[in-house]
Enzyme design. Sequence first.
Site, mmCIF file in Angstrom:
data_model
loop_
_atom_site.group_PDB
_atom_site.id
_atom_site.type_symbol
_atom_site.label_atom_id
_atom_site.label_comp_id
_atom_site.label_asym_id
_atom_site.label_seq_id
_atom_site.Cartn_x
_atom_site.Cartn_y
_atom_site.Cartn_z
ATOM 1 N N ASP A 187 0.860 -1.185 0.000
ATOM 2 C CA ASP A 187 0.000 0.000 0.000
ATOM 3 C C ASP A 187 0.899 1.239 0.000
ATOM 4 O O ASP A 187 1.430 1.628 1.051
ATOM 5 C CB ASP A 187 -0.909 0.010 1.230
ATOM 6 C CG ASP A 187 -1.996 -1.064 1.169
ATOM 7 O OD1 ASP A 187 -1.724 -2.151 0.613
ATOM 8 O OD2 ASP A 187 -3.097 -0.830 1.691
ATOM 9 N N LYS A 240 -6.962 3.425 -3.400
ATOM 10 C CA LYS A 240 -7.426 3.419 -2.007
ATOM 11 C C LYS A 240 -7.661 4.853 -1.557
ATOM 12 O O LYS A 240 -6.900 5.756 -1.914
ATOM 13 C CB LYS A 240 -6.361 2.722 -1.158
ATOM 14 C CG LYS A 240 -6.591 2.703 0.339
ATOM 15 C CD LYS A 240 -5.444 1.944 1.017
ATOM 16 C CE LYS A 240 -5.491 2.055 2.534
ATOM 17 N NZ LYS A 240 -4.338 1.375 3.176
ATOM 18 N N LYS A 296 -10.477 0.324 -2.661
ATOM 19 C CA LYS A 296 -10.365 0.089 -1.222
ATOM 20 C C LYS A 296 -10.663 1.371 -0.444
ATOM 21 O O LYS A 296 -9.841 2.280 -0.400
ATOM 22 C CB LYS A 296 -8.958 -0.415 -0.863
ATOM 23 C CG LYS A 296 -8.751 -0.641 0.633
ATOM 24 C CD LYS A 296 -7.355 -1.142 0.939
ATOM 25 C CE LYS A 296 -7.103 -1.241 2.442
ATOM 26 N NZ LYS A 296 -5.726 -1.713 2.762
#
Length: 308
Positions: free
Chosen positions: A145, A208, A244
């Site tokens: 991430d 995300k 996400k």
Amino acid sequence: ELGWISKVHVNRPAVVSHTERIKKWRTVKGNWQAAWLLKAVTCIDLTTLSGDDTPSNVHRLCFKAKHPIREDLLKALDMHDKGITVGAVCVYPTRVTDAVNALKAAGCNIPVASVAAGFPSGQTPLETKLAEIRLAVEYGAREIDIVISRSLVLTGQWEGLYEEIRQCREACGEAHMKTILATGELGSLANVYKASMIAMMAGSDFIKTSTGKEVENATFPVGVVMMRAIRDFYWQTGNKVGFKPAGGIRTAKEAITWLMLVKEELGVEWLTPELFRLGASSLLEDIEKQIFYHVTGSYALQHDLAMA
């Protein structure tokens, strides 16, 4: 392809109006609710990103990742043999080895995700970001991430943003890359759309919303804009990119609303761990409480769900 984003306009009042209607959707009940909640569990990135993380609390998190819902509750729902686990365990790079070893000892194949690239601020030299990514992959992380440099968005340096994300993608190697946009710090919904599109052009497997450390994290208006970008990118290229939402998602009801929103905007095919994740640390506790109530008809006491 800057032509895709050069004339982007986001009708903010329309987006806000749309999301207000979403909040009023009737939630599902009974067995349908239990089914949606179990689906949400399989899409959770169970996360601990605290300065006081230790090997022991990471091991505990990994045990919960493998056994997210109490076994007797799953048996009551006839779901005990369906292999229900969370989608991934997310930790800092220094705790990746602890998580990998704990999950291996538990005999499960849940992937370990690591935040990297100057998380959470992104105020780190690119060389350092790339080195951190490579180390996390070397330690055993199968998902990375990363977090973007917000200044590149706020100053309109789209080529620079593309190149930064592209190099991060290269450093990830075989690991999946989720690109955190930190949408609460991008200034406008138009910037959210543009950053989403650039991140996907540069090879992101997921986009995300947030690090969870910003003042404003996952919100429905931002979610709608990012999902519309994912849909546009899919129509243009045929490539499916995951989504996400992360940060501030704490209740079972919120989780179901996010699932419903993804179903409405992107379709059922996105409702899998391969294309949808929920970034959360405390969400699983509320989901397990709701399933406990569904099965037993009473509210759980502290000792009933000790591992939560």
